[in-house]
Design an enzyme around this catalytic site. Structure first.
Site, PDB file in Angstrom:
ATOM      1  N   HIS A  77       0.830  -1.218   0.000  1.00 57.38           N
ATOM      2  CA  HIS A  77       0.000   0.000   0.000  1.00 57.38           C
ATOM      3  C   HIS A  77       0.862   1.265   0.000  1.00 57.38           C
ATOM      4  O   HIS A  77       0.487   2.285   0.582  1.00 57.38           O
ATOM      5  CB  HIS A  77      -0.954   0.019   1.196  1.00 57.38           C
ATOM      6  CG  HIS A  77      -1.932  -1.114   1.211  1.00 57.38           C
ATOM      7  ND1 HIS A  77      -3.080  -1.120   0.458  1.00 57.38           N
ATOM      8  CD2 HIS A  77      -1.915  -2.292   1.881  1.00 57.38           C
ATOM      9  CE1 HIS A  77      -3.739  -2.253   0.672  1.00 57.38           C
ATOM     10  NE2 HIS A  77      -3.050  -2.983   1.520  1.00 57.38           N
ATOM     11  N   ASN A 150     -10.330  -3.182   2.000  1.00 50.92           N
ATOM     12  CA  ASN A 150      -9.859  -3.313   0.615  1.00 50.92           C
ATOM     13  C   ASN A 150     -11.065  -3.244  -0.314  1.00 50.92           C
ATOM     14  O   ASN A 150     -12.211  -3.319   0.133  1.00 50.92           O
ATOM     15  CB  ASN A 150      -9.133  -4.649   0.393  1.00 50.92           C
ATOM     16  CG  ASN A 150      -7.781  -4.706   1.069  1.00 50.92           C
ATOM     17  OD1 ASN A 150      -7.116  -3.691   1.250  1.00 50.92           O
ATOM     18  ND2 ASN A 150      -7.368  -5.894   1.454  1.00 50.92           N
ATOM     19  N   HIS A 341      -4.345   0.979  11.778  1.00 52.15           N
ATOM     20  CA  HIS A 341      -4.076  -0.197  12.597  1.00 52.15           C
ATOM     21  C   HIS A 341      -5.396  -0.921  12.832  1.00 52.15           C
ATOM     22  O   HIS A 341      -6.353  -0.328  13.357  1.00 52.15           O
ATOM     23  CB  HIS A 341      -3.448   0.247  13.919  1.00 52.15           C
ATOM     24  CG  HIS A 341      -3.006  -0.870  14.809  1.00 52.15           C
ATOM     25  ND1 HIS A 341      -2.856  -2.161  14.370  1.00 52.15           N
ATOM     26  CD2 HIS A 341      -2.684  -0.888  16.130  1.00 52.15           C
ATOM     27  CE1 HIS A 341      -2.448  -2.916  15.378  1.00 52.15           C
ATOM     28  NE2 HIS A 341      -2.355  -2.173  16.456  1.00 52.15           N
ATOM     29  N   TYR A 364       0.492  -4.348  11.959  1.00 52.39           N
ATOM     30  CA  TYR A 364       0.303  -2.936  11.629  1.00 52.39           C
ATOM     31  C   TYR A 364       1.057  -2.041  12.606  1.00 52.39           C
ATOM     32  O   TYR A 364       1.731  -1.085  12.205  1.00 52.39           O
ATOM     33  CB  TYR A 364      -1.183  -2.584  11.628  1.00 52.39           C
ATOM     34  CG  TYR A 364      -1.867  -2.862  10.310  1.00 52.39           C
ATOM     35  CD1 TYR A 364      -2.333  -1.832   9.509  1.00 52.39           C
ATOM     36  CD2 TYR A 364      -2.045  -4.168   9.858  1.00 52.39           C
ATOM     37  CE1 TYR A 364      -2.957  -2.086   8.296  1.00 52.39           C
ATOM     38  CE2 TYR A 364      -2.664  -4.431   8.655  1.00 52.39           C
ATOM     39  CZ  TYR A 364      -3.119  -3.390   7.880  1.00 52.39           C
ATOM     40  OH  TYR A 364      -3.724  -3.645   6.681  1.00 52.39           O
TER      41      TYR A 364
END
Length: 707
Positions: A77, A150, A341, A364
């Site tokens: 990402h 997503n 996160h 994360y």
């Protein structure tokens, strides 16, 4: 794509940003220590041509800061675009969650959303075939909540321990760092052939979902099954869905590839321009709710992140809407430094035992510690909660707060502060559940079915979607150099659908597979097809190109501008050269862009207006003809007025019928081509037909669209 002259909101925003950058504190340029600097173009030297002196503290500070401007990019990402906005619920959701931001329709919760690709680095293109990230930070009255989504509702793996393997396979080949931002290479497909749990996500990746037309026309999914928890401590399983108001639309592969060259920033520019011009994108948040007692009521495991709950089994319940209405002021400070996160939850939202989610809850945070320089990244403004933060976490890199008092708990020296919440109703409490079992490395047998849902996705596609998927598999596997990898993937596809596997095998030069007796029975979920996700039917923010030349019919162009403007479309006038063109009224019309700098892939529709001289010039212009043929080939709406209708007729666009020849038939609409040979301003019938054609987005029936 509209010029700054026709985008006053964008121009004002840029002007304000420039003013802040030039004079952010309302005073002269200073060093980081506040020392005023009167010269920043030349370093301190011995004489005019002598060596630079290291005692020039301004020079040293400026260069040092420049040397350290970059931070490590995200492993995945890395390439993103972001915006601010707000979320508001439609009604109280107290019946299934105590989360404060889901209770009061009159309360707007600020948000920041970051969209992204997955595989490529920051410098890669927007329109690659890839998953898209859709991460939302809610700045709620109970702390920050991050919905890390997503544009696919499922993931490629079931357990987080496989995440390094999957990403290493997806990333460029280790020996030559090729390809950039693409999945068409040996290592990914070798992984797919050996890990059938990837197949469901791979089917989404081979569909047009992987090449969205716009972030504003893209769904988002929370992927995992989470829990809502109500005020009484009762839990409900929940899956999150973002649905765009503009509908779900995509590019086609040929178009996506050309767009990479014409405008590699196509998606991020589209988002920025829409917000700057006041065309604020909007999504509806929906949830699929499953009572605790129904956890095992499905023929798949609810905790398996490679599975969806078909909407026909559990409908999506709309609970609120999100609007993005402000662009960031500084890309690095906001879009690049924002830290999401999955474990950032608020009271009323909790986790499940999804093994991939548990891994992400660790990963994360661990990633941000090195990427953003230490544990104090939550103090960066874009990450900072809107509520007060009080704890005993102190010191570390980049600590920006000045703490006082004791830094331990319990204490008496600071009056016991900060004290734990105790009876405070805002206290977060994990849902209590009993967990028993032996410590083992073994996945539940309920995770074993890797073929039923890819088959459901395949059988749910329209014919044109299936053809695009076959073409995508052929393209991707055609880039794979190792024959055994090609054969391995075809063998996996044969376990999903024989016709699909056979079509792919024929395209990549491997043996056609034998028909299997254990392929899943055809099951369909209509909600998965693009044809059932077309949005509200508006043309808001659609980009329409008008091809003009000297002698263009001013009344027709102005009439179309007015008609489409009412619907919210953005109209640009394109000509062979920048500057102006003369119209039939004797006026000079400003040209938005020159044809050599653009292409039809950057627009949603195209119009050729009347005016005999203009029409002749367009028909003789290779760039204009190429523009029209490209729009037709990609199924986009095309319109012609007056002599412009004759231009379209002379091009013999796939046998499409157009108005003309003195037959007096008026407006003709055939396969998304709208024509009217009349010489006057566009009438109501033409305006309605062209508007409806643009709202339909594409005409898939044209034979040339799949070329």
């Amino acid at each position: 794509m509209t010029s700054e002259e026709s985008r006053p909101a964008d121009a004002k925003q840029r002007q304000r940003a420039a003013q802040r950058a030039a004079d952010p504190a309302g005073g002269p340029l200073t060093t980081d220590q506040g020392v005023v600097v009167d010269h920043t173009d030349d370093a301190l030297t011995v004489g005019e041509r002598g060596p630079t002196l290291m005692e020039d503290f301004h020079f040293r500070e400026k260069i040092t800061r420049f040397d350290h401007e970059r931070i490590p990019e995200r492993v995945v990402h890395a390439r993103g675009a972001g915006a601010y906005g707000y979320f508001e619920p439609y009604r109280s959701c107290a019946e299934f969650t105590r989360a404060a931001f889901l209770q009061d329709p009159s309360v707007r919760t600020p948000v920041f959303v970051r969209f992204s690709t997955v595989q490529g680095p920051r410098g890669s293109a927007d329109t690659v075939r890839d998953v898209r990230g859709f991460a939302t930070k809610f700045y709620t009255s109970e702390g920050n909540y991050d919905l890390v989504a997503n544009n696919f509702p499922i993931f490629f793996i079931q357990d987080g321990i496989k995440f390094p393997d999957f990403v290493h396979a997806l990333k460029p080949e280790p020996h030559n760092e090729i390809p950039t931002g693409a999945s068409a290479h040996d290592t990914l497909w070798d992984f797919v052939a050996l890990q059938p749990e990837t197949l469901h996500a791979i089917f989404w990746l081979m569909s047009d979902r992987a090449i969205p037309r716009s972030y504003r026309m893209m769904q988002g999914f929370g992927v995992h099954t989470f829990r809502f928890v109500d005020a009484a401590g009762r839990g409900t399983f929940v899956k999150f869905h973002w649905k765009p108001r503009l509908g779900v639309h995509s590019l086609v592969w040929d178009e996506a590839q050309e767009t990479m060259g014409r405008d590699p920033d196509f998606n991020r520019r589209d988002l920025w321009d829409a917000i700057a011009s006041g065309d604020y994108p909007e999504w509806e948040l929906g949830v699929q709710l499953v009572p605790t007692e129904d956890e095992h009521a499905f023929d798949f495991d609810l905790l398996d992140p490679t599975k969806i709950i078909p909407e026909e089994q559990v409908p999506v319940r709309p609970i609120g809407r999100m609007v993005l209405d402000r662009n960031p002021d500084n890309f690095f400070a906001e879009t690049e430094q924002i830290a999401f996160h999955t474990a950032n939850v608020v009271p009323g939202i909790d986790f499940t035992n999804d093994p991939l989610l548990q891994a992400r809850n660790f990963s994360y945070l661990d990633t941000q510690l090195i990427r953003l320089g230490g544990p104090n990244f939550a103090q960066i403004p874009v990450n900072r909660p809107v509520v007060e933060v009080r704890n005993n976490q102190r010191d570390g890199y980049h600590q920006s707060l000045i703490h006082s008092g004791a830094s331990y708990s319990p204490n008496s020296l600071s009056g016991g502060c900060p004290a734990v919440g105790g009876g405070d109703p805002r206290v977060f409490a994990h849902l209590q559940e009993r967990v028993d079992g032996h410590k083992i490395r073994k996945r539940s047998p309920s995770f074993d079915d890797h073929y039923s849902q890819p088959a459901m996705f395949w059988h749910s596609m329209a014919d044109w979607e299936k053809k695009h998927m076959i073409d995508a598999f052929r393209f991707e596997l055609g880039k794979v150099g190792t024959r055994q990898v090609r054969e391995g993937v075809v063998a996996q596809l044969a376990r999903v659908d024989h016709e699909l596997a056979t079509a792919v095998a024929r395209g990549i030069g491997v043996a056609e597979p034998e028909r299997r007796s254990d392929t899943p029975e055809p099951v369909r979920s209509p909600a998965l097809s693009f044809e059932n996700n077309l949005g509200d039917g508006s043309i808001r923010s659609r980009q329409v190109a008008v091809l003009v030349a000297d002698g263009v019919d001013a009344a027709q162009v102005d009439g179309v501008r007015e008609i489409l403007g009412i619907g919210g479309a953005v109209v640009e006038e394109l000509a062979a050269y920048d500057g102006t063109v003369r119209d039939t009224e004797g006026g000079e019309r400003p040209v938005t862009r020159a044809l050599p700098t653009v292409a039809s892939v950057l627009y949603d529709a195209v119009l050729v207006p009347g005016g005999p001289d203009s029409a002749l010039a367009i028909a003789a212009d290779d760039a204009a003809v190429r523009f029209l043929r490209g729009a037709f080939r990609h199924g986009k709406p095309i319109a012609g007025l007056g002599a412009g209708a004759g231009v379209l007729g002379s091009m013999e666009l796939g046998g499409v019928r157009v108005a003309g020849g003195g037959n007096g038939e008026g407006v003709v609409l055939d396969q998304g081509v709208v024509t009217d040979a009349g010489t006057g301003p566009p009438g109501e019938e033409f305006g309605r037909a062209f508007t409806e054609a643009i709202a339909a987005h594409r005409y898939r029936g044209r034979s040339a669209i799949n070329d």
